[in-house]
Design a protein around this motif. Structure first.
Motif, mmCIF file in Angstrom:
data_model
loop_
_atom_site.group_PDB
_atom_site.id
_atom_site.type_symbol
_atom_site.label_atom_id
_atom_site.label_comp_id
_atom_site.label_asym_id
_atom_site.label_seq_id
_atom_site.Cartn_x
_atom_site.Cartn_y
_atom_site.Cartn_z
ATOM 1 N N PHE A 5 4.066 11.177 -5.948
ATOM 2 C CA PHE A 5 3.557 10.487 -4.771
ATOM 3 C C PHE A 5 2.165 11.013 -4.443
ATOM 4 O O PHE A 5 1.872 12.194 -4.673
ATOM 5 N N HIS A 6 1.327 10.155 -3.894
ATOM 6 C CA HIS A 6 -0.004 10.546 -3.439
ATOM 7 C C HIS A 6 -0.044 10.452 -1.915
ATOM 8 O O HIS A 6 -0.037 9.367 -1.352
ATOM 9 N N PHE A 7 -0.060 11.603 -1.256
ATOM 10 C CA PHE A 7 -0.182 11.663 0.194
ATOM 11 C C PHE A 7 -1.010 12.883 0.571
ATOM 12 O O PHE A 7 -0.987 13.899 -0.127
ATOM 13 N N GLU A 50 0.839 -1.204 0.000
ATOM 14 C CA GLU A 50 0.000 0.000 0.000
ATOM 15 C C GLU A 50 0.875 1.256 0.000
ATOM 16 O O GLU A 50 0.600 2.231 -0.718
ATOM 17 N N ARG A 85 1.717 4.393 -3.344
ATOM 18 C CA ARG A 85 1.610 5.856 -3.301
ATOM 19 C C ARG A 85 2.584 6.535 -4.262
ATOM 20 O O ARG A 85 2.527 7.729 -4.464
ATOM 21 N N TYR A 104 3.471 7.862 5.170
ATOM 22 C CA TYR A 104 2.280 7.023 5.322
ATOM 23 C C TYR A 104 1.803 7.019 6.767
ATOM 24 O O TYR A 104 0.598 7.099 7.045
#
Length: 223
Positions: A27-29, A8, A12, A56
């Protein structure tokens, strides 16, 4: 469970669909798409897995570790990913690293937080162990959190790193530190670190050989 969470975390990350003249990763945060410019000729200008683990953790534990309006300093910020995510989560962030890394760090921080963060992050030089009181005086610098990702590796500045943690940490400061174990030097540094700080492992990722720690000054963790 470890492999599922690691998968997971790694999801990201995304790469550009087209080759560009600058190397970057996405990146996805924190509900945002973050683009990080890297430099492959320098350790400090590459995103390492420990940074993803810490990002994360910050995102998925935002209620327990509420960063809104908190003063946060990241040491060894490198490309700035952790500082950017902390900023997007509402913190007032100071991102620090060596002078030769500040240009790329400033670019990444500005590109990914301008008009998106409650507080615009600050980028500052911090050479571990050098001019600490001059540049970060104890009487006026108070950080709620110190963040560090992969700052312990094969280098000759572990004494200076410990001195920097000690200087920046007040009695109520929380250290969040993601560390990849590579050599026995890492174990030795952890032992020395524990002479000054109480240390609690909050997450472990054996498949990455990374541990995430929370630390506070001796005797302050329970308080």
């Amino acid at each position: 469970e470890d492999e599922q969470i690691v998968a997971e975390i790694m999801r990201r990350r995304f790469l550009p669909a087209l080759i560009t003249h600058k190397a970057w990763e996405g990146f996805h945060f924190a509900g945002h798409e973050i683009r990080i410019t890297e430099a492959t000729d320098c350790y400090g200008a590459v995103v390492w897995p420990s940074a993803l683990v810490l990002c994360y953790f910050l995102e998925t534990n935002y209620k327990q570790y509420n960063l809104v309006d908190k003063n946060v300093i990241e040491i060894g910020a490198g490309t700035g990913l952790v500082s950017i995510v902390a900023s997007l989560l509402g913190a007032l962030v100071t991102a620090t690293d060596l002078p030769e890394l500040l240009g790329n760090l400033q670019h990444n921080v500005l590109q990914n937080t301008k008009l998106k963060s409650k507080h615009q992050p600050c980028v500052r030089e911090l050479s571990w162990g050098i001019d600490l009181e001059k540049n970060f005086p104890r009487c006026s610098c108070h950080f709620d959190y110190i963040m560090a990702a992969d700052v312990v590796y094969h280098h000759p500045f572990l004494d200076e790193l410990l001195l920097t943690f000690d200087h920046l940490c007040k009695n109520d400061t929380v250290i969040l530190w993601a560390m990849k174990y590579r050599l026995k030097q890492e174990n030795q540094f952890v032992e020395r670190f524990q002479t000054l700080f109480d240390l609690e492992m909050v997450s472990s990722f054996p498949s990455l050989n990374i541990a995430l720690y929370k630390a506070m000054r001796k005797g302050r963790m329970k308080a």
